[in-house]
Design an enzyme around this catalytic site. Sequence first.
Site, PDB file in Angstrom:
ATOM      1  N   GLU A  81      34.542  37.429  55.650  1.00 31.13           N
ATOM      2  CA  GLU A  81      35.818  36.484  55.564  1.00 31.13           C
ATOM      3  C   GLU A  81      36.412  35.709  56.947  1.00 31.13           C
ATOM      4  OE1 GLU A  81      37.036  35.580  52.935  1.00 31.13           O
ATOM      5  OE2 GLU A  81      36.094  37.430  51.563  1.00 31.13           O
ATOM      6  N   CYS A 144      42.636  43.178  50.214  1.00 34.10           N
ATOM      7  CA  CYS A 144      41.713  42.930  50.968  1.00 34.10           C
ATOM      8  C   CYS A 144      42.138  41.745  52.367  1.00 34.10           C
ATOM      9  CB  CYS A 144      40.387  42.416  50.538  1.00 34.10           C
ATOM     10  SG  CYS A 144      39.733  43.753  49.423  1.00 34.10           S
ATOM     11  N   HIS A 168      33.547  41.125  52.003  1.00 36.17           N
ATOM     12  CA  HIS A 168      33.500  41.521  50.667  1.00 36.17           C
ATOM     13  C   HIS A 168      32.307  41.624  50.102  1.00 36.17           C
ATOM     14  CE1 HIS A 168      37.931  39.916  49.761  1.00 36.17           C
ATOM     15  NE2 HIS A 168      37.873  41.017  48.865  1.00 36.17           N
TER      16      HIS A 168
HETATM   17  N1  PCA Z   1      38.880  44.776  46.421  1.00 31.12           N
HETATM   18  C1  PCA Z   1      40.302  44.117  46.400  1.00 31.12           C
HETATM   19  C2  PCA Z   1      41.206  45.276  46.807  1.00 31.12           C
HETATM   20  C3  PCA Z   1      40.573  46.396  47.051  1.00 31.12           C
HETATM   21  C4  PCA Z   1      38.927  45.930  46.846  1.00 31.12           C
HETATM   22  O1  PCA Z   1      38.261  46.645  47.089  1.00 31.12           O
HETATM   23  C5  PCA Z   1      40.545  42.774  47.114  1.00 31.12           C
HETATM   24  O2  PCA Z   1      39.506  41.975  47.003  1.00 31.12           O
HETATM   25  O3  PCA Z   1      41.484  42.559  47.539  1.00 31.12           O
END
Ligand code: PCA
Length: 231
Positions: A81, A144, A168
Amino acid sequence: MSRKVLLTGFEPFGPHLVNPSELLVRSLEGRIVGGCVIGVRVLPVETRTLQDRIETALREEQPEFVIGVGLAAGRAALGVERVAVNVLDFDIPDAVGTMRKNDPVQRGGPDGRLSTLPLSEIVAAWGEAGVPGYLSESAGTYLCNQWLYEALALTANAAPHVLVGFVHLPALPAQAVQLGADRTPSMTLDLMRRGLETAIETIALLLDTKPAPQRPGDKLWFPRGLREVER
Ligand code: PCA
């Protein structure tokens, strides 16, 4: 002396019975990758306690860099990100039922905070290692994104410098079967692990060649996060 890296994953949330980020970081706990000793935390998907948990983990581990990892089911590859926005706008409540709509992460904070990881180097290294991964322009508006915003705020004035970023993950193959194989891309845990190891090696190499500038007298972990500012 070996470097220290902190990896955090998240517990399962919403419809997901497992969270690949939890499995992934646990599988690396205590390992040494790229000369870095890996410390691990798995965090509950709870918006109210997230900042405290991140701060505690940073104090305990005193890492040179920290990578948060989370699941983004529906994504096709690893995504590092670029930015966290000062917005929480949930589609589903967190794991204890808290809903946040159109709320800031940090009242009065900057609209966005930029990841301090070497993003293009990581994406290039993924390409060379044969790991599908890309630079993502949005971490969403759920936990996240909150993690990245809080971690960047907490370390904004930290000395020594701490690099912060978030990766992610796509769904695991078994999750894709459950969620609908026709619409859910997936990646094996082994390939995700190779991707995270590659990111760690890339960051460590960069720190070796371009050490972060140290200010004289900067010896101790010195968090100046948003709560310090508010006090
Ligand atoms: N994904 C979520 C929150 C926890 C996770 O593993 C997100 O992308 O915000």
